[in-house]
Scaffold this active site. Sequence first.
Site, PDB file in Angstrom:
ATOM      1  N   CYS A   1      -1.581  -9.374  -8.457  1.00 53.26           N
ATOM      2  CA  CYS A   1      -2.174  -7.844  -8.203  1.00 53.26           C
ATOM      3  C   CYS A   1      -3.694  -8.061  -8.684  1.00 53.26           C
ATOM      4  CB  CYS A   1      -1.505  -6.668  -9.191  1.00 53.26           C
ATOM      5  SG  CYS A   1      -1.955  -7.207 -11.064  1.00 53.26           S
TER       6      CYS A   1
ATOM      7  N   ARG B   1      -0.655  -3.486  -7.010  1.00 50.02           N
ATOM      8  CA  ARG B   1      -1.862  -4.083  -6.316  1.00 50.02           C
ATOM      9  C   ARG B   1      -3.028  -3.614  -6.785  1.00 50.02           C
ATOM     10  NH1 ARG B   1      -5.160  -7.532  -4.884  1.00 50.02           N
ATOM     11  NH2 ARG B   1      -5.384  -8.565  -3.075  1.00 50.02           N
TER      12      ARG B   1
ATOM     13  N   CYS C   1      -1.127  -5.618 -17.511  1.00 47.49           N
ATOM     14  CA  CYS C   1      -0.448  -6.234 -16.497  1.00 47.49           C
ATOM     15  C   CYS C   1       0.851  -5.624 -15.988  1.00 47.49           C
ATOM     16  CB  CYS C   1      -0.192  -7.580 -16.881  1.00 47.49           C
ATOM     17  SG  CYS C   1       0.768  -8.702 -15.814  1.00 47.49           S
TER      18      CYS C   1
ATOM     19  N   CYS D   1       3.965 -13.535 -12.097  1.00 50.51           N
ATOM     20  CA  CYS D   1       2.709 -13.067 -11.344  1.00 50.51           C
ATOM     21  C   CYS D   1       2.850 -12.434 -10.017  1.00 50.51           C
ATOM     22  CB  CYS D   1       1.743 -13.887 -11.411  1.00 50.51           C
ATOM     23  SG  CYS D   1       0.089 -13.398 -10.733  1.00 50.51           S
TER      24      CYS D   1
ATOM     25  N   CYS E   1      -5.690  -8.760 -14.087  1.00 49.39           N
ATOM     26  CA  CYS E   1      -6.195  -9.535 -15.246  1.00 49.39           C
ATOM     27  C   CYS E   1      -7.504  -9.900 -14.909  1.00 49.39           C
ATOM     28  CB  CYS E   1      -5.320 -10.688 -15.496  1.00 49.39           C
ATOM     29  SG  CYS E   1      -4.941 -11.747 -14.081  1.00 49.39           S
TER      30      CYS E   1
ATOM     31  N   SER F   1       0.804  -1.264  -0.021  1.00 46.84           N
ATOM     32  CA  SER F   1      -0.014   0.016   0.116  1.00 46.84           C
ATOM     33  C   SER F   1       0.929   1.321   0.048  1.00 46.84           C
ATOM     34  CB  SER F   1      -0.995  -0.057   1.175  1.00 46.84           C
ATOM     35  OG  SER F   1      -1.737   0.946   1.057  1.00 46.84           O
TER      36      SER F   1
ATOM     37  N   THR G   1      -6.754   1.316   5.564  1.00 46.43           N
ATOM     38  CA  THR G   1      -6.283   0.281   6.535  1.00 46.43           C
ATOM     39  C   THR G   1      -7.173   0.291   8.126  1.00 46.43           C
ATOM     40  OG1 THR G   1      -4.173   0.311   5.790  1.00 46.43           O
ATOM     41  CG2 THR G   1      -4.373  -0.550   8.082  1.00 46.43           C
TER      42      THR G   1
END
Length: 645
Positions: A617, A394, A588, A614, A620, A145, A430
Amino acid sequence: MSTSARITSCLYRRAGSAGTTTSVQATRGLRTLSTPTINNISPASRSTRRPNVARQSYNPLLRTRQAAALSTTTQRRFADVADDAFDPNSIERESDEVDVCIVGGGPAGLAAAIRLKQLANEAGNDEFRVLLLEKAGEIGAHTLSGAVIEPSGIKELIPDWLDEENPNRFTGATPAGGDTMRFLTEKRAFWVPTPPQMHNKGNYIVSLSEFTKWLGERAEEVGVEVYPGFAASEVLYKSDGSVKGVATNDLGLGRNGKPTDRFERGMEFHARVTLFGEGCHGSLSKQVINKYDLRRDSQPQTYGLGVKEVWEIQPEKFKKGEIFHSMGYPLPANTYGGAWMYHFGDNLVSIGLVTALDYPNPWLSPYGEFQKMKQHPFYRHYLEGGKCISYGARALIEGGFQSIPKVAFPGGALIGDSAGFVNVPKVKGTHNAMKSGMLAANAAWDALQDTNDSGSVFLYSYEDSLRNSSIWKELKEVRNMRPSFHSPLGLYGGIMYSGIDAFLLKGRVPWTFKHKVRDHEATKPADECEKIEYPKPDGKITFDILTSVSRTGTNHEEDQPVHLQVEDWDQHTKETYPKYKGVENRFCPAGVYEYVEDATKKEGVRFQINAQNCIHCKTCDIKAPNQDINWQVPQGGEGPKYYMT
């Protein structure tokens, strides 16, 4: 065999079943047994470790279970399972019975787990079992984050989290300093007033991955059974349709889906209550949302993609605690998003760009836009002469109040970003994730006191307490800001409306703007959009995508089924490539998808998935125009191993 011995036996076998393929897999689940020399490392040293050093578990109960595994004689190997006739389902899965099972070791899941054990310990109920499963090899390894956190959630959960008299306090919090907001053009940066929601007095800049690791240690201290490296891949149901628990994935399957000689059956965890805290667009969360039609009264969820780097910059440029946000360049006027730079720790900056995934132009690359952004004079000034030490990306929730689904269902509930509690105008989530975890924990504890062991549980009070909480109030207040940018007002009208709403209206209006389409539906055909050419990276401020991926610590065993599920790769190419010209290559942020020139194919290209790249995240699964890419968990313990993200 006792429950403790049985689960320990399974943990030991699963750790051993991966052989010696990777350091992550070798330490999965049994960190103490696989790294005995780490017992001599002090807690202070652990908190400041560098990447790729395994963290020791502090839970004495877990160590007892791990030690018991050494004497077990139940280690099973299936040397002859390569036979095509062998059915993995013919092997019965180990199972364990717990009171509450939590899927996901992020702030929401850990807050729920800690709160449940606090309640049980206060009641003197030592037998109350709370088990937490996390797909990452270490708690926090998949967490990313900005992050500036509002401390309301952690203060409620652990009031002395920063108290110098607390030997286990969190030491990685940098008090927030000044706030700066800019509107960027290609070469200029114009001051704009910072909306009140974005004021950060009393907040803290942290590495959320480090904060999450610290929460994991606190969870183990109060008696939570924390199992990193266990990827929950299946929701289990009772005969009455309620959730019974989850099962972890099978290990040792080859790329063709057939068992290898390292095959190990997954394990079932049966629980009276199961909480899903997988984060944004979790693979099991989306299943229960669909099964119980939890979105029937809400608008579709919408998402953004956050792409981030951590830099060590020159000391003379470092402004500890300073917080910068910007909007405008490099994103086009029809694309919502914004950037940040946070100065924290010792000469570290967190820098990143969030691009809303309802962008229309398939030629746009969020990764490429981020690299362009760093070349803007406003940001380049700080980065020049520095060193990039970490990268990650992410998907994040942007739907807000309108997109919150029903959160409770028979046998469990959604918490944190699995439900969608990010306050986008505030650039924070959060505190809401942790608060939702605690509300669900309170509801689960109360419900389990009133329900017999065999009865299905429904957390009615969680829904009620959520609507009476600070989460509901703050998300309702800002509900119109994000969708205003895709109203007829456009970008500049959206900025004006959001300013008026932030300073004057504060959500006290009778209308609620809607999210018009789902993100993948917003993508236009490539021939209707301007093609975007991105500058070649200079290797100093900007980088190629594979260099960035190398900074994530990502690893997947190659010989396993591709966890990015596309039923027919040729059909996907036929339906997607002519219209969108390789949009997967560009959305991506890890170079997973490629279209390789192939004269034998009608479209002239062959679709390729580099699943080892990968970084989990989930973009896709969200942005694929035909929704034919299904993201599922790979083997437990795999994926990125983020540092200071």
